[in-house]
Scaffold this active site. Structure first.
Site: not given
Length: 263
Positions: A16, A19-20, A40, A129
């Site tokens: 994302g 980040g992951q 996250k 977002d």
């Protein structure tokens, strides 16, 4: 990565903004009745000031009572790395659904995202977002996730603070050029999201795949166009969302129009 803090990771869920995401087992201390959560982990170290801003924003986000928002559970910082956990929805997202979606189901998910945006706006929060990867799916529709924390960790930055450059097509060009995120900017994003979901294409045409800077230049130089293949009244909703900021419908109005269309 095996885990962070007291979260035991099971497997990655994907990337994302900055980040992951990981699927993790719920720590015993969390007072929620679920076995699994999504976590996250930000890819860059965060300062104490950024951590405080992020926690403040997540606290405000979690205080909005809305069935159309993914529930955040927890946030923390370990060795300078910020993480937060949230509700896990196994059906994927509009960007990567776990199973094929019917057109009506896709429209229902976008309508639910618009309802989530409306609930945030009513609480004085701009999401910043809205895009396919942040609309998570469940059997009844969709939930909006991942409040735009990229801007929190890059305060004062505009273009580079909007996350990966391959997602700039969903950002109001006024924001890309340095304007302050306002509710109308989220409505713009809803319009671009709707066009992508209903028509399978960008309002900017074929954007270069894997070249974020070129995509950014295209977005800033081009005038968005509504595809002639997009059915009415969906095309009309998209056009309204992409209109001048002061003339755009509210997110609640977008949700109502989409609900009628998805029946």
């Amino acid at each position: 990565m095996q885990g962070i803090a007291d979260y035991e990771f099971i497997r990655p869920l994907g990337a994302g903004n900055h980040g992951q995401f990981y699927l993790a087992r719920r720590p015993a201390r969390l007072p929620v009745d679920v076995e699994l959560v999504a976590v996250k982990v930000l890819s860059a170290e965060s300062s104490d000031a950024a951590f405080r801003r992020a926690v403040r924003e997540l606290t405000a986000f979690s205080a909005v009572a809305s069935p159309y928002l993914v529930s955040p559970f927890d946030a923390g910082q370990q060795d300078g790395t910020f993480y937060y956990s949230m509700e896990y929805l196994p059906d994927g997202s509009l960007a990567n659904p776990a199973a094929p979606l019917s057109p009506a189901a896709a429209l229902r998910a976008v309508a639910d995202a618009a309802r989530a945006v409306a609930d945030l706006h009513a609480a004085g929060i701009v999401h910043r977002d809205v895009k396919p990867g942040n609309v998570l799916l469940h059997p009844g529709g969709g939930k909006l996730s991942d409040l735009g924390l990229a801007q929190v960790f890059t305060e004062g930055v505009t273009i580079t603070g909007m996350g990966p450059l391959d997602t700039v097509e969903y950002v109001d060009p006024a924001v890309l050029m340095g304007g302050r995120p306002v509710p109308a900017a989220d409505v713009w994003s809803l319009g671009v999201l709707l066009h992508r979901v209903a028509g399978g294409s960008s309002v900017y045409g074929d954007l270069p795949d894997g070249d974020g800077l070129l995509a950014l230049r295209r977005v800033l130089a081009a005038t968005p166009q509504v595809s002639g293949a997009l059915p009415e009244p969906v095309a009309g909703i998209v056009r309204a969302c992409l209109g001048p900021a002061g003339e755009r419908p509210s997110a609640a109005a977008v949700a109502a129009l989409l609900s009628e269309t998805a029946r």
